[in-house]
Design an enzyme around this catalytic site. Structure first.
Site, PDB file in Angstrom:
ATOM      1  N   ASP A  76     -13.856  -3.725  -1.364  1.00 35.65           N
ATOM      2  CA  ASP A  76     -13.679  -3.359   0.040  1.00 35.65           C
ATOM      3  C   ASP A  76     -15.050  -3.515   0.711  1.00 35.65           C
ATOM      4  O   ASP A  76     -15.774  -2.880   0.382  1.00 35.65           O
ATOM      5  CB  ASP A  76     -13.139  -1.937   0.277  1.00 35.65           C
TER       6      ASP A  76
ATOM      7  N   ASP B 132       0.985  -1.226   0.330  1.00 35.48           N
ATOM      8  CA  ASP B 132       0.013  -0.099   0.093  1.00 35.48           C
ATOM      9  C   ASP B 132       0.835   1.194  -0.012  1.00 35.48           C
ATOM     10  O   ASP B 132       1.637   1.312   0.877  1.00 35.48           O
ATOM     11  CB  ASP B 132      -0.907   0.000   1.293  1.00 35.48           C
TER      12      ASP B 132
END
Length: 256
Positions: free
Chosen positions: A130, A11
């Protein structure tokens, strides 16, 4: 039998690898190119590189960073974050990415999935979902976008089925409730999605020990496990994970 995959996740925000808990409280975890090389050398099957600020800041993923990272590793590499057009996908694939991950843009414009799948092949198109469990619900999850900041109200299982029908080649499924906690993957969520689609599901969010990874393959029916915190924090190595899974007769590519 198709080998199960272990995939470190990088990330990235402002050019650095970061990691938080439940999508917040981000902390610096290192340089993306250095970490990519380290995990590649340690036996990762693939890598995922997500610019987690791109969709929030309405900009495209940094092509230069993708290019430098891709040139440094020999394993397949997925890149995502702020990708909102066929031309952006083309730029990233030309820069060296093997696959692209679409999230917010796919929800906003589902046609992008079918257009990109036709243009580049569905093997290049990963849809990131998500997912967050609905309050007081055990079998219902909703899709979040904009780096987990915006609830779309879309049912996760319905969306997973739809993206497959539109041409997605793979689903990257993140449990927002488990993200960064190291308390285990959401096995119920992962299995629920894996049971209704016929494309690979990458489980993400919550890996904290060897048993968690075994369980997400054995019980969650995941095709791949995304790993972040426990690798960045050096709690476990890829060699240790692969040895553990091979001893339990799972079809994992041996450490070389």
């Amino acid at each position: 039998m198709v080998a199960l995959r272990l995939i470190p996740c990088l990330d990235v925000a402002h050019g650095r690898v970061v990691k938080g808990v439940n999508f917040v409280n981000l902390r610096d975890s290192g340089d993306p190119v250095e970490l990519a090389c380290r995990y590649s050398d340690e036996g990762a099957d693939e890598l995922v590189f997500l610019d987690i600020r791109a969709s929030v800041e309405n900009r495209n993923t940094l092509v230069d960073l993708v290019s430098r990272t891709a040139k440094s590793v020999k394993i397949p590499f997925t890149v995502g974050g702020g990708i909102d057009s066929v031309s952006s996908i083309n730029d990233l694939l030309r820069a060296g990415a093997d696959k692209v991950s679409l999230n917010s843009s796919a929800v906003r414009n589902p046609d992008l999935i079918s257009k990109s799948s036709r243009e580049f092949g569905n093997q290049c198109i990963v849809i990131a979902i998500d997912a967050k469990r609905k309050v007081n619900k055990t079998d219902e999850w909703e899709v979040y976008v904009k780096g987990g900041r915006e609830n779309t109200g879309i049912d996760v299982l319905s969306w997973a089925k739809k993206v497959e029908e539109l041409g997605a080649g793979e689903i990257l499924l993140t449990s927002m409730d488990g993200d960064g906690t190291q308390n285990g993957y959401d096995l119920h969520l992962t299995e629920s999605v894996a049971n209704i689609v016929n494309i690979p599901v990458i489980a993400s969010g919550g890996a904290g020990c060897l048993e968690d990874i075994y369980d997400v393959f054995n019980e969650g029916r995941a095709s791949a496990a995304l790993l972040a915190s426990l690798l960045h924090d050096k709690k476990l190595s890829l060699r240790e994970i692969k040895t553990f899974l091979l001893e339990r007769k799972l079809p994992i590519r041996p450490y070389e």
